[in-house]
Write a protein that holds these residues in place. Structure first.
Motif, PDB file in Angstrom:
ATOM      1  N   MET A 134      41.735  51.328  23.527  1.00  0.00           N
ATOM      2  CA  MET A 134      42.863  50.497  23.123  1.00  0.00           C
ATOM      3  C   MET A 134      43.971  50.625  24.151  1.00  0.00           C
ATOM      4  O   MET A 134      44.312  51.729  24.581  1.00  0.00           O
ATOM      5  CB  MET A 134      43.380  50.926  21.752  1.00  0.00           C
ATOM      6  N   ARG A 135      44.538  49.479  24.572  1.00  0.00           N
ATOM      7  CA  ARG A 135      45.666  49.471  25.492  1.00  0.00           C
ATOM      8  C   ARG A 135      46.955  49.339  24.685  1.00  0.00           C
ATOM      9  O   ARG A 135      47.085  48.411  23.888  1.00  0.00           O
ATOM     10  CB  ARG A 135      45.543  48.316  26.483  1.00  0.00           C
ATOM     11  N   ILE A 136      47.874  50.260  24.911  1.00  0.00           N
ATOM     12  CA  ILE A 136      49.080  50.303  24.089  1.00  0.00           C
ATOM     13  C   ILE A 136      50.314  50.320  24.976  1.00  0.00           C
ATOM     14  O   ILE A 136      50.432  51.148  25.874  1.00  0.00           O
ATOM     15  CB  ILE A 136      49.098  51.539  23.167  1.00  0.00           C
ATOM     16  N   CYS A 137      51.242  49.407  24.715  1.00  0.00           N
ATOM     17  CA  CYS A 137      52.538  49.387  25.403  1.00  0.00           C
ATOM     18  C   CYS A 137      53.556  50.105  24.531  1.00  0.00           C
ATOM     19  O   CYS A 137      53.801  49.699  23.391  1.00  0.00           O
ATOM     20  CB  CYS A 137      52.993  47.949  25.651  1.00  0.00           C
ATOM     21  N   PHE A 138      54.117  51.166  25.067  1.00  0.00           N
ATOM     22  CA  PHE A 138      55.174  51.921  24.385  1.00  0.00           C
ATOM     23  C   PHE A 138      56.499  51.459  24.992  1.00  0.00           C
ATOM     24  O   PHE A 138      56.780  51.715  26.161  1.00  0.00           O
ATOM     25  CB  PHE A 138      54.992  53.416  24.592  1.00  0.00           C
ATOM     26  N   ILE A 139      57.310  50.787  24.180  1.00  0.00           N
ATOM     27  CA  ILE A 139      58.513  50.128  24.682  1.00  0.00           C
ATOM     28  C   ILE A 139      59.744  50.747  24.035  1.00  0.00           C
ATOM     29  O   ILE A 139      59.815  50.867  22.807  1.00  0.00           O
ATOM     30  CB  ILE A 139      58.464  48.618  24.387  1.00  0.00           C
ATOM     31  N   GLY A 140      60.723  51.120  24.861  1.00  0.00           N
ATOM     32  CA  GLY A 140      61.926  51.699  24.285  1.00  0.00           C
ATOM     33  C   GLY A 140      62.854  52.256  25.341  1.00  0.00           C
ATOM     34  O   GLY A 140      62.993  51.696  26.420  1.00  0.00           O
ATOM     35  N   ASP A 141      63.466  53.395  24.990  1.00  0.00           N
ATOM     36  CA  ASP A 141      64.543  53.962  25.792  1.00  0.00           C
ATOM     37  C   ASP A 141      64.122  55.296  26.399  1.00  0.00           C
ATOM     38  O   ASP A 141      62.946  55.524  26.653  1.00  0.00           O
ATOM     39  CB  ASP A 141      65.799  54.094  24.931  1.00  0.00           C
ATOM     40  N   SER A 142      65.083  56.189  26.634  1.00  0.00           N
ATOM     41  CA  SER A 142      64.793  57.457  27.307  1.00  0.00           C
ATOM     42  C   SER A 142      63.909  58.383  26.477  1.00  0.00           C
ATOM     43  O   SER A 142      63.217  59.242  27.027  1.00  0.00           O
ATOM     44  CB  SER A 142      66.102  58.179  27.642  1.00  0.00           C
ATOM     45  N   TYR A 143      63.916  58.228  25.157  1.00  0.00           N
ATOM     46  CA  TYR A 143      63.054  59.054  24.330  1.00  0.00           C
ATOM     47  C   TYR A 143      61.593  58.651  24.500  1.00  0.00           C
ATOM     48  O   TYR A 143      60.693  59.479  24.390  1.00  0.00           O
ATOM     49  CB  TYR A 143      63.485  58.988  22.863  1.00  0.00           C
ATOM     50  N   VAL A 144      61.353  57.389  24.757  1.00  0.00           N
ATOM     51  CA  VAL A 144      59.999  56.933  25.073  1.00  0.00           C
ATOM     52  C   VAL A 144      59.604  57.423  26.462  1.00  0.00           C
ATOM     53  O   VAL A 144      58.476  57.870  26.697  1.00  0.00           O
ATOM     54  CB  VAL A 144      59.904  55.397  24.984  1.00  0.00           C
ATOM     55  N   THR A 145      60.536  57.360  27.406  1.00  0.00           N
ATOM     56  CA  THR A 145      60.270  57.853  28.757  1.00  0.00           C
ATOM     57  C   THR A 145      59.975  59.350  28.757  1.00  0.00           C
ATOM     58  O   THR A 145      59.171  59.837  29.551  1.00  0.00           O
ATOM     59  CB  THR A 145      61.488  57.581  29.659  1.00  0.00           C
ATOM     60  N   GLY A 146      60.614  60.075  27.863  1.00  0.00           N
ATOM     61  CA  GLY A 146      60.435  61.528  27.809  1.00  0.00           C
ATOM     62  C   GLY A 146      61.457  62.275  28.635  1.00  0.00           C
ATOM     63  O   GLY A 146      61.191  63.385  29.115  1.00  0.00           O
ATOM     64  N   THR A 147      62.653  61.712  28.786  1.00  0.00           N
ATOM     65  CA  THR A 147      63.716  62.365  29.550  1.00  0.00           C
ATOM     66  C   THR A 147      63.991  63.759  28.988  1.00  0.00           C
ATOM     67  O   THR A 147      64.144  63.934  27.782  1.00  0.00           O
ATOM     68  CB  THR A 147      65.000  61.514  29.479  1.00  0.00           C
ATOM     69  N   GLY A 148      64.050  64.738  29.872  1.00  0.00           N
ATOM     70  CA  GLY A 148      64.309  66.120  29.468  1.00  0.00           C
ATOM     71  C   GLY A 148      63.071  66.980  29.391  1.00  0.00           C
ATOM     72  O   GLY A 148      63.174  68.215  29.354  1.00  0.00           O
ATOM     73  N   ASP A 149      61.890  66.364  29.350  1.00  0.00           N
ATOM     74  CA  ASP A 149      60.643  67.126  29.253  1.00  0.00           C
ATOM     75  C   ASP A 149      60.284  67.689  30.627  1.00  0.00           C
ATOM     76  O   ASP A 149      60.078  66.927  31.574  1.00  0.00           O
ATOM     77  CB  ASP A 149      59.522  66.214  28.746  1.00  0.00           C
ATOM     78  N   GLU A 150      60.186  68.986  30.705  1.00  0.00           N
ATOM     79  CA  GLU A 150      59.901  69.632  31.984  1.00  0.00           C
ATOM     80  C   GLU A 150      58.505  69.302  32.517  1.00  0.00           C
ATOM     81  O   GLU A 150      58.236  69.449  33.712  1.00  0.00           O
ATOM     82  CB  GLU A 150      60.070  71.151  31.854  1.00  0.00           C
ATOM     83  N   THR A 151      57.621  68.819  31.653  1.00  0.00           N
ATOM     84  CA  THR A 151      56.275  68.432  32.102  1.00  0.00           C
ATOM     85  C   THR A 151      56.171  66.930  32.385  1.00  0.00           C
ATOM     86  O   THR A 151      55.122  66.464  32.816  1.00  0.00           O
ATOM     87  CB  THR A 151      55.217  68.793  31.038  1.00  0.00           C
ATOM     88  N   CYS A 152      57.245  66.194  32.125  1.00  0.00           N
ATOM     89  CA  CYS A 152      57.275  64.736  32.338  1.00  0.00           C
ATOM     90  C   CYS A 152      56.234  63.998  31.499  1.00  0.00           C
ATOM     91  O   CYS A 152      55.820  62.883  31.851  1.00  0.00           O
ATOM     92  CB  CYS A 152      57.084  64.382  33.814  1.00  0.00           C
ATOM     93  N   GLN A 153      55.849  64.563  30.360  1.00  0.00           N
ATOM     94  CA  GLN A 153      54.893  63.892  29.471  1.00  0.00           C
ATOM     95  C   GLN A 153      55.585  63.139  28.342  1.00  0.00           C
ATOM     96  O   GLN A 153      55.123  62.084  27.934  1.00  0.00           O
ATOM     97  CB  GLN A 153      53.931  64.914  28.865  1.00  0.00           C
ATOM     98  N   GLY A 154      56.665  63.731  27.810  1.00  0.00           N
ATOM     99  CA  GLY A 154      57.301  63.134  26.641  1.00  0.00           C
ATOM    100  C   GLY A 154      56.340  63.087  25.464  1.00  0.00           C
ATOM    101  O   GLY A 154      55.245  63.651  25.497  1.00  0.00           O
ATOM    102  N   TRP A 155      56.752  62.398  24.413  1.00  0.00           N
ATOM    103  CA  TRP A 155      55.857  62.308  23.257  1.00  0.00           C
ATOM    104  C   TRP A 155      54.725  61.322  23.498  1.00  0.00           C
ATOM    105  O   TRP A 155      53.615  61.494  22.977  1.00  0.00           O
ATOM    106  CB  TRP A 155      56.620  61.973  21.980  1.00  0.00           C
ATOM    107  N   VAL A 156      54.966  60.302  24.316  1.00  0.00           N
ATOM    108  CA  VAL A 156      53.915  59.306  24.578  1.00  0.00           C
ATOM    109  C   VAL A 156      52.743  59.956  25.305  1.00  0.00           C
ATOM    110  O   VAL A 156      51.582  59.800  24.902  1.00  0.00           O
ATOM    111  CB  VAL A 156      54.482  58.129  25.394  1.00  0.00           C
ATOM    112  N   GLY A 157      53.021  60.671  26.388  1.00  0.00           N
ATOM    113  CA  GLY A 157      51.949  61.316  27.135  1.00  0.00           C
ATOM    114  C   GLY A 157      51.218  62.355  26.309  1.00  0.00           C
ATOM    115  O   GLY A 157      49.981  62.448  26.353  1.00  0.00           O
TER     116      GLY A 157
END
Length: 199
Positions: free
Chosen positions: A1-24
């Motif tokens: 399944m191809r999924i577009c996660f659309i939003g703001d910095s919380y979608v980007t994962g700003t602040g995550d030291e692994t650069c994964q965020g919740w989406v990754g």
């Protein structure tokens, strides 16, 4: 399944030291369980519902057009509630809801849609406004028959979310907070319908 996660910095994962965020982290869990998911992270730091309304369709179309295995996950609202230099929120409450309605009505005509509610930061302002927006978005999604996940209370109760925000930039958690959010979404029945039963 191809999924577009659309939003703001919380979608980007700003602040995550692994650069994964919740989406990754969420999609990694699904792939490790054997589900074939292709995520497109379309979060943009600082954006409000106004900004997302302008760009979401143009960015989604080339990734999902002509496919029967696509879906959209929307998550925004915190920036709408952030105060401007003069005091009022960047986007008035009623405009936020009207814009969300416009996006959802168009998106659900073509693809399955899920909505993740806006998140707290652990301070009365903007949290009071964001909580009210989350509640109103839940009502809107119920009217439109779009699954909505309120993450407000689970994140406030989690030991990592607000604590990491307080230790960081005052707005974003680190990896522990995003991992907690990924686990909340991972078990959400509406998300599981897209993926399949938990192993």
């Amino acid at each position: 399944m191809r999924i577009c996660f659309i939003g703001d910095s919380y979608v980007t994962g700003t602040g995550d030291e692994t650069c994964q965020g919740w989406v990754g982290r969420l999609c990694a869990m699904e792939r490790q369980a054997g589900y074939d998911v292709t995520p497109y992270n379309l979060g943009v730091r600082g954006q409000t519902s106004r900004d997302i309304a302008v760009r979401w369709h143009a960015e989604t179309l080339p990734r999902l057009a002509g496919r029967h295995d696509g879906g959209i996950v929307l998550s925004f609202g915190v920036n709408d509630c952030t105060a401007t230099a003069h005091g009022p929120p960047r986007v008035p409450h009623d405009e936020s809801i009207a814009t969300a309605q416009q996006i959802l009505q168009q998106a659900r005509q073509t693809w399955p849609v899920l909505v993740i509610g806006p998140t707290p930061v652990g301070r009365a302002s903007p949290d009071d406004r964001t909580r009210a927006l989350s509640h109103a978005m839940a009502g809107l999604c119920a009217q439109l028959d779009v699954p909505f996940l309120s993450v407000w209370n689970p994140l406030l109760a989690h030991p990592s979310w607000c604590a990491e925000i307080a230790r960081g930039d005052g707005a974003h958690p680190a990896g522990g907070g995003y991992a907690a959010l990924a686990r909340i979404i991972h078990g959400w029945p509406a998300w599981r319908k897209w993926m399949g039963p938990l192993p």
